[in-house]
Motif scaffolding. Structure first.
Motif, PDB file in Angstrom:
ATOM      1  N   TRP A  12      21.537  74.832  88.739  1.00 12.55           N
ATOM      2  CA  TRP A  12      21.663  74.361  87.362  1.00 12.55           C
ATOM      3  C   TRP A  12      20.853  73.089  87.139  1.00 12.55           C
ATOM      4  O   TRP A  12      20.138  72.959  86.128  1.00 12.55           O
ATOM      5  N   LEU A  13      20.947  72.128  88.056  1.00  7.39           N
ATOM      6  CA  LEU A  13      20.231  70.864  87.881  1.00  7.39           C
ATOM      7  C   LEU A  13      18.723  71.081  87.878  1.00  7.39           C
ATOM      8  O   LEU A  13      17.992  70.402  87.145  1.00  7.39           O
ATOM      9  N   GLN A  14      18.253  72.014  88.662  1.00  7.58           N
ATOM     10  CA  GLN A  14      16.820  72.294  88.698  1.00  7.58           C
ATOM     11  C   GLN A  14      16.344  72.817  87.344  1.00  7.58           C
ATOM     12  O   GLN A  14      15.247  72.475  86.890  1.00  7.58           O
ATOM     13  N   GLY A  15      17.182  73.616  86.689  1.00  8.85           N
ATOM     14  CA  GLY A  15      16.829  74.116  85.362  1.00  8.85           C
ATOM     15  C   GLY A  15      16.675  72.998  84.344  1.00  8.85           C
ATOM     16  O   GLY A  15      15.759  73.007  83.514  1.00  8.85           O
ATOM     17  N   PHE A  16      17.564  72.006  84.418  1.00  4.62           N
ATOM     18  CA  PHE A  16      17.461  70.862  83.512  1.00  4.62           C
ATOM     19  C   PHE A  16      16.232  70.012  83.842  1.00  4.62           C
ATOM     20  O   PHE A  16      15.583  69.464  82.948  1.00  4.62           O
ATOM     21  N   ARG A  17      15.910  69.905  85.128  1.00  4.41           N
ATOM     22  CA  ARG A  17      14.699  69.156  85.508  1.00  4.41           C
ATOM     23  C   ARG A  17      13.451  69.860  84.969  1.00  4.41           C
ATOM     24  O   ARG A  17      12.476  69.200  84.591  1.00  4.41           O
TER      25      ARG A  17
END
Length: 492
Positions: free
Chosen positions: A239-244
Motif C-alpha cells: 500500500w505504501l509503495q502505491g502512495f509513493r
C-alpha cells in the motif's frame, strides 16, 4: 461565488446532507465492485428515492453515486481483469498484470489516490468554470439552447464506438420514445392509445434500469459461478509503495486529471473513451514504453486520474447548459427537472446555492470513497468470490422495487421487462444504449426549445451568431468523427 460558498457551508456539513451523500457513496461503491453494473445503474436505483426528497438532498445523493463508482470499479479491474464499468477498461492493461505479480495492493493504492485527486481537481474545475462561464451562459437564449441540444445529441450519437450512424439512429429512437404522453407545448397526448398509464409518458428510472441493469444482470447470471473465478485469495502488501508512486508521478496525475476534465466537458464523450484516450496518450508520450501492458504503475495512474476528474467536467455542460455531459449526467439532469431545479444558464441566478452544494458534494464524495475503499479493501475483494446466484435475488429485488417506485402501477413492471428485452437485444447486436437514454432525456427540452424559438424568432434564429457558431462546431465534430471511422475501417 465566495458568498454563496460561505452561505452553503452549514447545509453542506449538516448531518442530514452528509447522511444522504454517504448513502449515495455507499451505493456507488457497491455497484462499482460488481462488474457490468456501473454508475448508471447505481443512480437509477436511487433515482426513485430522490424524487421524494428535498432537491439538495436528492441531487447530492446522486452525485455521491456518480463520484465514486469509478473508484470502486478498480477492484474487479485489478483483481480479476474484468472492467467494473466502462471507465476501468484501460486500468486492466497494467493493473491486472501487477496483481498477477503480487502487487495488487500497490496498484489499488495508486488507483484510489489518483481517483481521489482527480475527483477533487474536477470539483475545482467546476468551481472555476462558474464565474468564467457566467457572462457567457447568461447571454444564451432559447435558439442557442436548442442548438446546444442538437450538439449534445450528435455527440452522443457519433461518439458511440465504430458505429456512429447507429448511435445517431439510437438517439433518434430515444427522441421518439420521449414523445409518448402529454406534449410539453400543447394539450395533446401522443401514442397513448387510450391507456391512462401512458398519459404521462415513460419514466426515466424504468428506461435506465431496463436498458442497463437487466441485460448486465442476465449476462453475469448466465455465466454462472462466482463473479471472479480466478480472483486472488488475498490482496497482499504494498500500500505504501502505491502512495509513493503517486508522489513520484504527481505531474502525471495532474496532467491526466486536466485531460479528464476536458473530455467530460464535451457532451457525449464520458467514460466510454476517457480511459483509453488517456492510456493511449500516456503510451505515446512516455519515454520508456517497455513495461506497458506488463505491469507499469503509470498505466494505472493515468486512466484512474482522468476517470474521476471527468465527472466534474461533465457537470459543467449539465448544470450550465442543460446538456448532459455523459449518460450518468443525463439521469442527474432528469432528476433535476423532476425535483424542480431547471438546469441551464438561469441556474446561476436562481439556484446558485444548489450548484455550490453539488460541487462540495463531489469533492467530499471522492475523498470519502477513497477512504472507504482503502479501509474495506479486504472484504470487498472477498465479495468477488461470492457466487453470483447468491447476490442475484438481492440485486433483482432492488431493480424491481426501483422500477415500481416510479408510479407504483403494474405497468411499471411491464415497461421494465420491455426495455430490459430491448436493452439485451441492443447489447447483443452491439448497438450503443447510452444514446437512447440521452435522446429520451433531451426530447422534452428539444421540443420545448424548438417551439419557443420558432414561435418567437421564426427562421431568423438560424442567423444568430451563437447559433451559427454551435452549428459549425457540430458539423466539424461530425466530420471528424465520420472521417475517423473510415480511417479505422481502412486501418483496423
Amino acid at each position: 461565488m465566495l458568498e454563496a460558498t460561505l452561505a452553503a457551508l452549514p447545509t453542506i456539513f449538516s448531518i442530514q446532507h452528509m447522511l444522504h451523500l454517504m448513502l449515495g457513496v455507499t451505493v456507488g461503491l457497491a455497484v462499482g465492485v460488481l462488474p457490468g453494473l456501473g454508475g448508471i445503474v447505481g443512480m437509477a436505483l436511487l433515482l426513485p428515492f430522490a424524487y421524494g426528497l428535498d432537491a439538495m438532498l436528492g441531487l447530492s445523493m446522486l452525485i455521491g453515486v456518480a463520484a465514486v463508482t469509478t473508484t470502486s470499479d478498480t477492484f474487479p479491474a485489478v483483481l480479476m481483469g474484468i472492467p467494473g464499468s466502462s471507465g476501468s477498461q484501460a486500468t486492466i492493461m497494467d493493473g491486472y498484470p501487477l496483481a498477477q505479480k503480487g502487487q495488487a495492493a500497490r496498484a489499488l493504492a495508486a488507483a484510489f489516490a489518483a481517483s481521489m485527486i482527480g475527483g477533487v481537481i474536477g470539483a475545482i474545475a467546476l468551481t472555476l468554470a462558474i464565474p468564467i462561464a457566467r457572462p457567457l451562459v447568461l447571454a444564451f437564449g432559447t435558439p442557442e439552447l436548442l442548438a446546444l441540444t442538437f450538439l449534445g445529441l450528435c455527440m452522443v450519437g457519433v461518439l458511440s464506438g465504430r458505429r456512429p450512424l447507429m448511435g445517431i439512429l439510437v438517439a433518434a429512437l430515444g427522441l421518439l420514445i420521449g414523445t409518448v404522453g402529454a406534449a410539453p407545448t400543447s394539450p395533446t397526448y401522443r401514442f397513448a392509445f387510450d391507456q391512462d398509464y401512458l398519459f404521462d409518458g415513460f419514466q426515466l428510472v424504468i428506461i435506465s434500469l431496463g436498458l442497463f441493469a437487466i441485460p448486465e444482470i442476465l449476462d453475469v447470471l448466465a455465466k454462472g459461478g462466482a463473479i471472479a473465478k480466478n480472483a486472488p485469495s488475498r490482496v497482499g502488501k504494498g500500500w505504501l509503495q502505491g502512495f509513493r508512486d503517486i508522489i513520484t508521478h504527481r505531474w502525471l496525475v495532474l496532467r491526466h486529471s486536466v485531460i479528464g476534465v476536458g473530455v467530460g466537458i464535451v457532451p457525449g464523450l464520458g467514460s466510454a473513451i476517457v480511459d483509453w484516450l488517456n492510456y493511449g496518450y500516456l503510451v505515446q508520450t512516455a519515454k520508456d514504453k517497455s513495461q506497458f501492458g506488463k505491469g507499469d504503475i503509470r498505466g494505472v495512474i493515468a486512466p484512474e486520474s482522468a476517470n474521476n476528474a471527468k465527472e466534474g467536467g461533465a457537470l459543467i455542460p449539465t448544470l450550465l447548459f442543460g446538456v448532459p455531459g455523459s449518460a450518468g449526467m443525463a439521469l442527474l439532469l432528469g432528476a433535476m427537472v423532476v425535483v424542480g431545479v431547471e438546469p441551464g444558464p438561469r441556474i446561476i441566478d436562481t439556484n446558485l446555492n444548489i450548484v455550490v452544494v453539488l460541487i462540495w458534494s463531489l469533492a467530499i464524495a471522492n475523498i470519502a470513497g477513497t477512504i472507504i475503499c482503502l479501509g474495506f479493501s479486504r472484504p470487498i475483494a472477498a465479495l468477488t468470490r461470492v457466487p453470483f446466484p447468491v447476490l442475484f435475488p438481492f440485486i433483482f429485488l432492488l431493480v424491481t422495487l426501483g422500477a415500481y417506485q416510479a408510479t407504483r402501477h403494474i405497468g411499471d413492471l411491464v415497461v421494465l421487462v420491455g426495455f430490459g428485452v430491448l436493452g439485451w437485444v441492443m447489447k447483443k447486436l452491439g448497438a450503443p444504449r447510452a444514446p437512447l437514454l440521452v435522446g429520451f432525456i433531451l426530447s422534452t427540452l428539444a421540443e420545448r426549445y424548438l417551439w419557443l424559438t420558432t414561435s418567437r424568432y421564426g427562421l431568423d434564429w438560424l442567423t444568430r451568431p451563437g447559433v451559427i457558431a454551435i452549428i459549425a462546431i457540430t458539423i466539424v465534430l461530425l466530420a471528424i468523427s465520420l472521417r475517423k471511422k473510415k480511417s479505422e475501417e481502412v486501418h483496423p
